[in-house]
Design an enzyme around this catalytic site. Structure first.
Site, PDB file in Angstrom:
ATOM      1  N   GLY A   8       0.801  -1.219   0.000  1.00 35.38           N
ATOM      2  CA  GLY A   8       0.000   0.000   0.000  1.00 35.38           C
ATOM      3  C   GLY A   8       0.830   1.264   0.000  1.00 35.38           C
ATOM      4  O   GLY A   8       0.560   2.200   0.754  1.00 35.38           O
ATOM      5  N   ILE A  13       0.276   6.549   5.193  1.00 35.76           N
ATOM      6  CA  ILE A  13       1.369   6.019   6.012  1.00 35.76           C
ATOM      7  C   ILE A  13       2.386   5.294   5.144  1.00 35.76           C
ATOM      8  O   ILE A  13       3.597   5.428   5.334  1.00 35.76           O
ATOM      9  CB  ILE A  13       0.822   5.083   7.109  1.00 35.76           C
ATOM     10  CG1 ILE A  13      -0.071   5.862   8.081  1.00 35.76           C
ATOM     11  CG2 ILE A  13       1.960   4.405   7.871  1.00 35.76           C
ATOM     12  CD1 ILE A  13      -0.729   4.994   9.141  1.00 35.76           C
ATOM     13  N   TYR A 155     -14.888  -0.951  11.592  1.00 34.33           N
ATOM     14  CA  TYR A 155     -13.469  -0.666  11.380  1.00 34.33           C
ATOM     15  C   TYR A 155     -12.639  -1.167  12.558  1.00 34.33           C
ATOM     16  O   TYR A 155     -11.631  -1.862  12.379  1.00 34.33           O
ATOM     17  CB  TYR A 155     -13.234   0.835  11.182  1.00 34.33           C
ATOM     18  CG  TYR A 155     -11.766   1.193  11.111  1.00 34.33           C
ATOM     19  CD1 TYR A 155     -11.030   0.970   9.950  1.00 34.33           C
ATOM     20  CD2 TYR A 155     -11.104   1.725  12.213  1.00 34.33           C
ATOM     21  CE1 TYR A 155      -9.682   1.282   9.892  1.00 34.33           C
ATOM     22  CE2 TYR A 155      -9.762   2.038  12.164  1.00 34.33           C
ATOM     23  CZ  TYR A 155      -9.056   1.820  11.004  1.00 34.33           C
ATOM     24  OH  TYR A 155      -7.708   2.118  10.959  1.00 34.33           O
ATOM     25  N   LYS A 159      -9.852  -4.256  12.542  1.00 34.69           N
ATOM     26  CA  LYS A 159      -8.456  -4.086  12.945  1.00 34.69           C
ATOM     27  C   LYS A 159      -8.090  -5.052  14.069  1.00 34.69           C
ATOM     28  O   LYS A 159      -6.998  -5.634  14.084  1.00 34.69           O
ATOM     29  CB  LYS A 159      -8.213  -2.642  13.383  1.00 34.69           C
ATOM     30  CG  LYS A 159      -8.037  -1.661  12.243  1.00 34.69           C
ATOM     31  CD  LYS A 159      -6.774  -1.967  11.464  1.00 34.69           C
ATOM     32  CE  LYS A 159      -6.470  -0.951  10.402  1.00 34.69           C
ATOM     33  NZ  LYS A 159      -5.265  -1.287   9.619  1.00 34.69           N
TER      34      LYS A 159
END
Length: 342
Positions: A8, A13, A155, A159
Site C-alpha cells: 500500500g 502512512i 473498522y 483491525k
C-alpha cells in the site's frame, strides 16, 4: 541494508514509510492495487523529498487475491504491511470489512513465510486496543485489546480481529517468521497527495468551516513521520520481535483542544475553526438523523488516552510535539489546496 516491501505504498502512512526507508538506505519495493497509481505515488515521493529517480520498484497485488504476492515478497528481508482493504460504501455488515482485513493480513503473512522473510511489521491501530471498554483513569497500553463483543464499529472490529489473526498465524504456522505491530492513534502530519488519513479529515473540516462545533471526545494523535520511524525501528531492532507498539505523542486531546491549537497557531487563517463544543446529549440526538455521527456514539464523552512509553523505552522512539504536527498538518492542507481557509 535490507530489501523491504511496503504494501500500500500509495497510501498516507505507506508513502512516508517508503521515504523513511529510502533515507535509511534500504532497497524498496511497494505494492499498489493498480499500476495506474504509480505516477501518483512517484509524485508523492518527490513531494516528500525523494529523488525523481528514487529506486522504488512498484508491483501490483490485491489483498483480496493470492496473485502477485509471491513475486512481491520474493527476496525481501522484511515487509511493512501497511495496506488495508478499502470499501467504496458503508459496510452492510461487520463481515464485509472484517473478512477482507483478516484474509489480507493472512495472505501477506503466508507469502512472507514461504519466501523466507525475516520479519513483518503490521500496521494495526489504536482501534485494536482502546475500544469497547468502560471508563478508566489510566492510559491504554499494549496489554489491552478492544472488546469486539461490545458493539464497536466495523473498522475497529476488523483491525482487532486482523491483528489477532496475525499473531495466531505467526504462533502456529509462522515457522520462524517474526512479527511486530505498530498501533497508531490519530495520524496527522504533512500531506503528500490526495490520499490521507481520516484524522486529517477532521482538521480539513475545521479549516473549511464545515464543522460548526467540535464533538466531545478525546483521543491521542501522532505525526505520520514518527509512525514511519517507528515502523523502521520495529523492523530492525531485535527487541521488537513479538511485540506491539502504540504510537502516540503525549496525552490525548479533546477535539476542542485541537481547534484551540489551530486558532492559536494559524490566526486569521483559522477563522472557520469552531469555537464551541456540542454537548454529548445534543450529538446523540443529531446522530439519529445524521449517519456521519452514528459511528461516534460509542466514544462520545470518553477519553481514549493511551501511552507510547513502551516504544520509547524499548526502541528509543521519540515523537515530536503534537501541537507542532497539528500546525504542519494545517499548513500542508492549505498549501496543497486540500483545505480552504474560510
Amino acid at each position: 541494508m535490507a530489501e523491504v516491501l511496503v504494501t500500500g505504498g500509495s497510501g498516507y502512512i505507506g508513502s512516508w514509510c517508503i521515504l523513511a526507508l529510502l533515507e535509511a538506505g534500504h532497497s524498496v519495493r511497494t505494492t499498489v492495487r493498480s499500476l495506474s497509481r504509480e505516477p501518483e505515488l512517484r509524485a508523492m515521493l518527490r513531494h516528500g523529498g525523494a529523488a525523481p529517480d528514487a529506486p522504488v520498484r512498484v508491483l501490483t497485488a490485491d489483498l483480496t487475491k493470492d496473485a502477485g504476492w509471491p513475486e512481491a515478497v520474493k527476496g525481501c528481508d522484511a515487509v511493512l504491511h501497511v495496506a488495508s482493504p478499502t470499501l467504496t460504501s458503508v459496510p452492510r455488515s461487520d463481515d464485509e470489512m472484517v473478512g477482507p482485513a483478516r484474509d489480507g493480513v493472512l495472505r501477506v503473512l503466508r507469502a512472507a513465510r514461504d519466501a523466507g522473510v525475516r520479519r513483518v511489521v503490521l500496521t494495526s491501530a489504536i482501534g485494536a486496543v482502546a475500544y469497547g471498554h468502560p471508563e478508566r483513569d489510566t492510559p491504554f497500553t499494549e496489554e489491552d485489546w478492544t472488546d469486539v463483543d461490545a458493539g464497536i464499529q466495523p473498522y475497529q472490529k476488523s483491525k482487532t480481529l486482523a491483528e489477532r489473526a496475525a499473531w495466531d498465524f505467526v504462533r502456529t504456522q509462522g515457522e520462524g517468521l517474526e512479527l511486530a505491530t505498530v498501533n497508531p492513534t490519530g495520524v496527522l502530519g504533512p500531506v503528500l497527495g490526495p490520499d490521507y488519513s481520516p484524522s486529517l479529515g477532521l482538521v480539513k473540516r475545521m479549516l473549511d468551516g464545515a464543522m460548526p462545533a467540535t464533538l466531545k471526545f478525546a483521543t491521542g494523535y501522532v505525526d505520520v513521520r514518527d509512525v514511519a520511524d517507528l515502523h523502521l525501528r520495529a523492523m530492525t531492532d531485535p527487541a521488537a520481535a513479538g511485540e506491539r507498539f502504540i504510537a502516540t505523542s503525549g496525552r490525548s486531546l479533546w477535539l476542542r483542544e485541537v481547534a484551540e491549537i489551530l486558532r492559536e497557531r494559524l490566526g486569521e487563517r483559522a477563522a472557520g475553526v469552531p469555537t464551541r463544543e456540542l454537548p454529548v446529549w445534543a450529538t446523540r440526538g443529531l446522530s439519529l438523523v445524521n449517519s456521519e455521527l452514528r459511528p461516534l456514539r460509542s466514544i462520545l464523552g470518553k477519553n481514549l488516552d493511551a501511552t507510547s512509553a513502551k516504544a520509547q523505552r524499548v526502541l528509543g522512539w521519540k515523537p515530536r510535539p503534537i501541537a507542532d504536527t497539528i500546525t504542519e498538518t494545517a499548513e500542508s492542507l492549505l498549501a496543497l489546496n486540500v483545505a480552504q481557509a474560510v
